[in-house]
Scaffold this active site. Structure first.
Site, mmCIF file in Angstrom:
data_model
loop_
_atom_site.group_PDB
_atom_site.id
_atom_site.type_symbol
_atom_site.label_atom_id
_atom_site.label_comp_id
_atom_site.label_asym_id
_atom_site.label_seq_id
_atom_site.Cartn_x
_atom_site.Cartn_y
_atom_site.Cartn_z
ATOM 1 N N LEU A 69 0.830 -1.195 0.000
ATOM 2 C CA LEU A 69 0.000 0.000 0.000
ATOM 3 C C LEU A 69 0.867 1.248 0.000
ATOM 4 O O LEU A 69 0.598 2.203 -0.733
ATOM 5 C CB LEU A 69 -0.923 -0.009 1.223
ATOM 6 N N HIS A 371 -2.970 -5.889 13.151
ATOM 7 C CA HIS A 371 -3.313 -5.806 11.726
ATOM 8 C C HIS A 371 -3.324 -7.197 11.099
ATOM 9 O O HIS A 371 -3.061 -7.357 9.904
ATOM 10 C CB HIS A 371 -2.294 -4.900 11.017
ATOM 11 N N GLU A 399 -7.091 -6.676 -4.133
ATOM 12 C CA GLU A 399 -6.571 -7.553 -3.085
ATOM 13 C C GLU A 399 -5.935 -8.799 -3.697
ATOM 14 O O GLU A 399 -6.201 -9.156 -4.850
ATOM 15 C CB GLU A 399 -7.707 -7.996 -2.156
#
Length: 465
Positions: A69, A371, A399
């Protein structure tokens, strides 16, 4: 506040609401790479993950392709960039590419002073160190609100270092605090080739994907037509995977991609795997906001008698949690929203919790954050992924994940050790009363939740976050 009939609300609804069930069977073609169990390693935390990443970069001889990301402008981000440039200087023939989200790279952190974002650091390194490292920005959508590059995976020569983590101080635990994820190192040339080929075919070849380490950068509006074309390509994107025969100690590994609210191979596969569970499911998600199809399947499994463990982060282990002693900002509502979701789920399934069939775990370790995501099913299936198992991942973000099928139970010891390590910092909820009642939330939180609920914007937020 946006009206429910506004163009923005209409666009959000179109992208989030399903068009119908996919006609494809998620598991109809069980193609997979046959990987020796000895070449699959679970790393024990962010420290070993960082060490493995830097070691693999230093040893690289042919290629380095990192997808995350973001690569942050902080100590850890600069350490990784320095390592990449050092590898380039040592072996100029190395192909080094980094792919990050276009929108995320061009803004500052939420709640911080506005800035040019991480892209300014990338340009500075190119100006000082030359062209040895190519950094690409991927605009999955026209706006970050509508979806981001959430693809994961670092390929270095024939090694795949897979984690849901991005690259910054807290993910790599360089400043004392850490954000916990899962970490796996897999050595297999075919798997590495497939993951690189996906990136080069669908991302590097797209006109929407631009170099962030060069100037001038085009405005996002100039890329809108190219972004639309990229979205259409990604809706059908898939990894090239053979059908390899397994020996007695091999693991079948299938890389999966998913994008969009229908025909999403990753989503379809996750649901199919859950439906096929016989005895036990362990589900990890950082934010308790499960998509409706996942909640439905979990309910079916409970009625069939399966045991389900779900581990989430305590609200204080959420990235956006604001301690009561600090000034409140609206972004601080999110941890309470997730906890409210969890409390409703626990209350609805209190009978299953009472008999130990449903176990809800809250993870907390000081001021560190959580996470972790993925699945363990029976003793044969594992999914390692960056997918948060929430509506945003289900419908908006690009994804991927790795499906590991282990018919000879070669990896059971690794999975059990990982699960035991996670439980060391977790508590099992006895019932829904163990969670804070929303009536006891801080006044600012109660006011916001009441306003959102009054106009049903809480439901929209759950789909976007």
């Amino acid at each position: 506040m946006t009206s429910p009939r506004s163009p923005l609300a209409h666009r959000i609804a179109r992208r989030l609401l399903p068009l119908g069930r996919s006609s494809r069977s998620a598991l109809e073609t069980p193609h997979a790479f046959a990987v020796s169990a000895a070449h699959v390693q679970t790393l024990e935390g962010p420290g070993p993950f960082r060490q493995a990443l830097l070691a693999q970069i230093a040893q690289a001889t042919r290629r380095i392709v990192l997808v995350a990301l973001y690569l942050q402008d902080d100590e850890a981000g600069r350490e990784v960039l320095e390592a990449l440039y050092a590898a380039s200087r040592a072996r100029p023939e190395l192909e080094i590419e980094v792919y990050v989200d276009w929108h995320r790279a061009r803004r500052g952190l939420i709640g911080k002073v506005a800035s040019e974002g991480n892209a300014a650091m990338y340009r500075d390194y190119t100006a000082r160190c030359g062209e040895g490292v190519a950094i690409y920005g991927v605009p999955v959508q026209n706006r970050e609100l509508f979806g981001v590059l959430h693809l994961k995976g670092f390929v270095i020569d024939d090694a795949v270092l897979y984690s849901g983590a991005s690259i910054n101080d807290v993910y790599l635990a360089t400043q004392g605090r850490y954000r916990l994820d899962r970490y796996h190192l897999i050595r297999h040339a075919g798997l590495a080739d497939s993951m690189v080929a996906f990136v080069q075919r669908y991302l590097r070849a797209s006109e929407a994907v631009q170099r962030l380490d060069r100037t001038p950068l085009p405005a996002t509006r100039e890329l809108q037509q190219a972004i639309r074309h990229l979205r259409k390509e990604l809706q059908h994107a898939h990894y090239q995977v053979p059908r390899e025969a397994l020996s007695g100690t091999d693991i079948a590994i299938t890389p999966l991609a998913g994008f969009g609210r229908s025909g999403n191979t990753l989503n379809d596969t996750l649901l199919a795997l859950l439906r096929q569970a016989r005895r036990r499911v362990v589900l990890f998600t950082p934010y308790f906001n499960l998509p409706r199809p996942v909640r439905a399947v979990l309910g079916q499994l409970l009625r069939r008698g399966c045991t389900i463990d779900i581990m989430v982060g305590d609200k204080t282990a959420n990235d956006f949690y604001i301690p009561p002693a600090q000034p409140f900002r609206k972004i601080g509502l999110l941890p309470y929203l997730y906890e409210s979701n969890l409390r409703r789920f626990a209350r609805a399934h209190r009978a299953h919790m009472a008999r130990g069939q449903l176990n809800l775990w809250l993870w907390r370790d000081g001021d560190n954050s959580y996470h972790v995501k993925g699945l363990l099913i029976d003793d044969e299936i594992a999914v390692i992924t960056g997918n948060n198992l929430n509506p945003r991942a289900w419908a908006l973000d690009l994804e991927n994940g790795l499906l590991l099928r282990d018919p000879s139970h070669q990896l059971v010891a690794q999975h059990e050790a990982e699960w035991a390590a996670l439980r060391r910092h977790a508590v099992r909820l006895e019932d829904y009363h163990a969670l804070d009642n929303p009536r006891r939330y801080p006044a600012e939180v109660r006011t916001l939740l009441r306003r959102l609920s009054r106009v049903r914007l809480d439901r929209l937020l759950n789909r976007l976050l």
